[in-house]
Design a protein around this motif. Structure first.
Motif, PDB file in Angstrom:
ATOM      1  N   ARG A  41       0.828  -1.208   0.000  1.00 51.46           N
ATOM      2  CA  ARG A  41       0.000   0.000   0.000  1.00 51.46           C
ATOM      3  C   ARG A  41       0.863   1.260   0.000  1.00 51.46           C
ATOM      4  O   ARG A  41       0.515   2.253  -0.637  1.00 51.46           O
ATOM      5  N   GLY A  42       1.977   1.212   0.708  1.00 53.26           N
ATOM      6  CA  GLY A  42       2.869   2.365   0.740  1.00 53.26           C
ATOM      7  C   GLY A  42       3.495   2.672  -0.604  1.00 53.26           C
ATOM      8  O   GLY A  42       3.782   3.826  -0.919  1.00 53.26           O
ATOM      9  N   ALA A  43       3.697   1.649  -1.409  1.00 52.89           N
ATOM     10  CA  ALA A  43       4.318   1.835  -2.718  1.00 52.89           C
ATOM     11  C   ALA A  43       3.316   2.323  -3.769  1.00 52.89           C
ATOM     12  O   ALA A  43       3.720   2.742  -4.859  1.00 52.89           O
ATOM     13  N   LEU A  44       2.047   2.279  -3.448  1.00 53.82           N
ATOM     14  CA  LEU A  44       1.017   2.721  -4.400  1.00 53.82           C
ATOM     15  C   LEU A  44       0.897   4.236  -4.408  1.00 53.82           C
ATOM     16  O   LEU A  44       1.043   4.878  -3.365  1.00 53.82           O
ATOM     17  N   PRO A  45       0.585   4.802  -5.556  1.00 53.55           N
ATOM     18  CA  PRO A  45       0.286   6.235  -5.583  1.00 53.55           C
ATOM     19  C   PRO A  45      -0.971   6.503  -4.743  1.00 53.55           C
ATOM     20  O   PRO A  45      -1.873   5.660  -4.681  1.00 53.55           O
ATOM     21  N   PRO A  46      -1.039   7.654  -4.099  1.00 53.98           N
ATOM     22  CA  PRO A  46      -2.203   7.968  -3.256  1.00 53.98           C
ATOM     23  C   PRO A  46      -3.538   7.840  -3.996  1.00 53.98           C
ATOM     24  O   PRO A  46      -4.534   7.411  -3.415  1.00 53.98           O
ATOM     25  N   GLU A  47      -3.554   8.188  -5.276  1.00 54.65           N
ATOM     26  CA  GLU A  47      -4.797   8.100  -6.046  1.00 54.65           C
ATOM     27  C   GLU A  47      -5.291   6.655  -6.129  1.00 54.65           C
ATOM     28  O   GLU A  47      -6.486   6.389  -6.051  1.00 54.65           O
ATOM     29  N   PHE A  48      -4.360   5.727  -6.298  1.00 53.16           N
ATOM     30  CA  PHE A  48      -4.739   4.319  -6.385  1.00 53.16           C
ATOM     31  C   PHE A  48      -5.211   3.810  -5.023  1.00 53.16           C
ATOM     32  O   PHE A  48      -6.173   3.056  -4.940  1.00 53.16           O
ATOM     33  N   ARG A  49      -4.540   4.228  -3.964  1.00 54.19           N
ATOM     34  CA  ARG A  49      -4.997   3.854  -2.613  1.00 54.19           C
ATOM     35  C   ARG A  49      -6.430   4.337  -2.383  1.00 54.19           C
ATOM     36  O   ARG A  49      -7.255   3.617  -1.812  1.00 54.19           O
ATOM     37  N   LEU A  51      -8.743   4.912  -4.710  1.00 53.22           N
ATOM     38  CA  LEU A  51      -9.636   4.086  -5.535  1.00 53.22           C
ATOM     39  C   LEU A  51      -9.896   2.717  -4.905  1.00 53.22           C
ATOM     40  O   LEU A  51     -10.991   2.168  -5.026  1.00 53.22           O
ATOM     41  N   MET A  52      -8.885   2.193  -4.233  1.00 54.19           N
ATOM     42  CA  MET A  52      -9.015   0.878  -3.613  1.00 54.19           C
ATOM     43  C   MET A  52      -9.616   0.959  -2.206  1.00 54.19           C
ATOM     44  O   MET A  52      -9.815  -0.054  -1.562  1.00 54.19           O
ATOM     45  N   HIS A  53      -9.905   2.172  -1.740  1.00 55.49           N
ATOM     46  CA  HIS A  53     -10.431   2.393  -0.386  1.00 55.49           C
ATOM     47  C   HIS A  53      -9.480   1.867   0.677  1.00 55.49           C
ATOM     48  O   HIS A  53      -9.902   1.334   1.701  1.00 55.49           O
ATOM     49  N   TYR A  54      -8.183   2.016   0.416  1.00 58.01           N
ATOM     50  CA  TYR A  54      -7.164   1.623   1.385  1.00 58.01           C
ATOM     51  C   TYR A  54      -6.886   2.825   2.285  1.00 58.01           C
ATOM     52  O   TYR A  54      -6.467   3.874   1.807  1.00 58.01           O
ATOM     53  N   PRO A  55      -7.082   2.682   3.575  1.00 58.25           N
ATOM     54  CA  PRO A  55      -6.747   3.803   4.465  1.00 58.25           C
ATOM     55  C   PRO A  55      -5.239   3.998   4.534  1.00 58.25           C
ATOM     56  O   PRO A  55      -4.481   3.043   4.383  1.00 58.25           O
ATOM     57  N   TRP A  56      -4.811   5.224   4.735  1.00 54.46           N
ATOM     58  CA  TRP A  56      -3.383   5.521   4.868  1.00 54.46           C
ATOM     59  C   TRP A  56      -3.227   6.658   5.862  1.00 54.46           C
ATOM     60  O   TRP A  56      -3.622   7.782   5.606  1.00 54.46           O
ATOM     61  N   THR A  57      -2.654   6.342   6.998  1.00 58.47           N
ATOM     62  CA  THR A  57      -2.524   7.325   8.071  1.00 58.47           C
ATOM     63  C   THR A  57      -1.086   7.835   8.157  1.00 58.47           C
ATOM     64  O   THR A  57      -0.182   7.288   7.513  1.00 58.47           O
ATOM     65  N   ALA A  58      -0.898   8.841   8.990  1.00 57.97           N
ATOM     66  CA  ALA A  58       0.456   9.353   9.229  1.00 57.97           C
ATOM     67  C   ALA A  58       1.326   8.267   9.866  1.00 57.97           C
ATOM     68  O   ALA A  58       2.517   8.161   9.549  1.00 57.97           O
ATOM     69  N   ASP A  59       0.750   7.447  10.732  1.00 63.14           N
ATOM     70  CA  ASP A  59       1.503   6.325  11.325  1.00 63.14           C
ATOM     71  C   ASP A  59       1.925   5.326  10.258  1.00 63.14           C
ATOM     72  O   ASP A  59       3.042   4.810  10.284  1.00 63.14           O
ATOM     73  N   ASP A  60       1.024   5.034   9.322  1.00 62.79           N
ATOM     74  CA  ASP A  60       1.371   4.132   8.216  1.00 62.79           C
ATOM     75  C   ASP A  60       2.545   4.699   7.421  1.00 62.79           C
ATOM     76  O   ASP A  60       3.474   3.978   7.062  1.00 62.79           O
ATOM     77  N   GLN A  61       2.504   5.995   7.158  1.00 64.60           N
ATOM     78  CA  GLN A  61       3.580   6.626   6.396  1.00 64.60           C
ATOM     79  C   GLN A  61       4.897   6.544   7.146  1.00 64.60           C
ATOM     80  O   GLN A  61       5.939   6.259   6.559  1.00 64.60           O
ATOM     81  N   ARG A  62       4.873   6.773   8.458  1.00 64.42           N
ATOM     82  CA  ARG A  62       6.106   6.674   9.255  1.00 64.42           C
ATOM     83  C   ARG A  62       6.663   5.248   9.234  1.00 64.42           C
ATOM     84  O   ARG A  62       7.869   5.059   9.085  1.00 64.42           O
ATOM     85  N   ARG A  63       5.790   4.241   9.363  1.00 66.81           N
ATOM     86  CA  ARG A  63       6.257   2.849   9.312  1.00 66.81           C
ATOM     87  C   ARG A  63       6.828   2.527   7.933  1.00 66.81           C
ATOM     88  O   ARG A  63       7.857   1.859   7.814  1.00 66.81           O
ATOM     89  N   PHE A  64       6.178   3.007   6.878  1.00 69.82           N
ATOM     90  CA  PHE A  64       6.671   2.771   5.527  1.00 69.82           C
ATOM     91  C   PHE A  64       8.021   3.457   5.317  1.00 69.82           C
ATOM     92  O   PHE A  64       8.935   2.876   4.727  1.00 69.82           O
ATOM     93  N   ASP A  65       8.164   4.666   5.805  1.00 72.57           N
ATOM     94  CA  ASP A  65       9.443   5.386   5.693  1.00 72.57           C
ATOM     95  C   ASP A  65      10.552   4.643   6.433  1.00 72.57           C
ATOM     96  O   ASP A  65      11.677   4.551   5.934  1.00 72.57           O
TER      97      ASP A  65
END
Length: 104
Positions: A41-49, A51-65
């Protein structure tokens, strides 16, 4: 389409392993599924996330980073292993095709 969303989610969280290989891979899905899903999910462009109704939080971004930092460090200290992995994968694929075995 909900079916497509479910199918792609099963790919990114490794749930397909259970369907493909049975009970043997249930543990892989349960242990590694959430991490693989975060990475995918982190590797996907935000637009695709979206469209897929995948939530993405600031915590998710920190873990992905943090994951990306760890991968960069790993690549720096083991640059020789990555070409070997890809070459072995291609050799396996070509051997299976040559022998008429299933590739997937």
């Amino acid at each position: 389409n909900e079916q497509v969303r479910e199918y792609l989610t099963e790919l990114c969280n490794l749930a397909f392993l259970e369907v493909r290989l049975g009970r043997l891979c249930r543990g892989i899905h349960r242990v590694l599924g959430r991490s693989f899903e975060l990475i995918t999910r982190g590797a996907l462009p935000p637009e695709f996330r979206d469209l897929m109704h995948y939530p993405w939080t600031a915590d998710d971004q920190r873990r992905f980073d943090r994951y990306l930092v760890a991968v960069r460090r790993l690549h720096r200290v083991t640059p020789w292993i990555w070409p070997l992995l890809w070459k072995s994968y291609l050799l396996d694929l070509r051997t299976r095709r040559h022998l008429g075995l299933r590739v997937f």
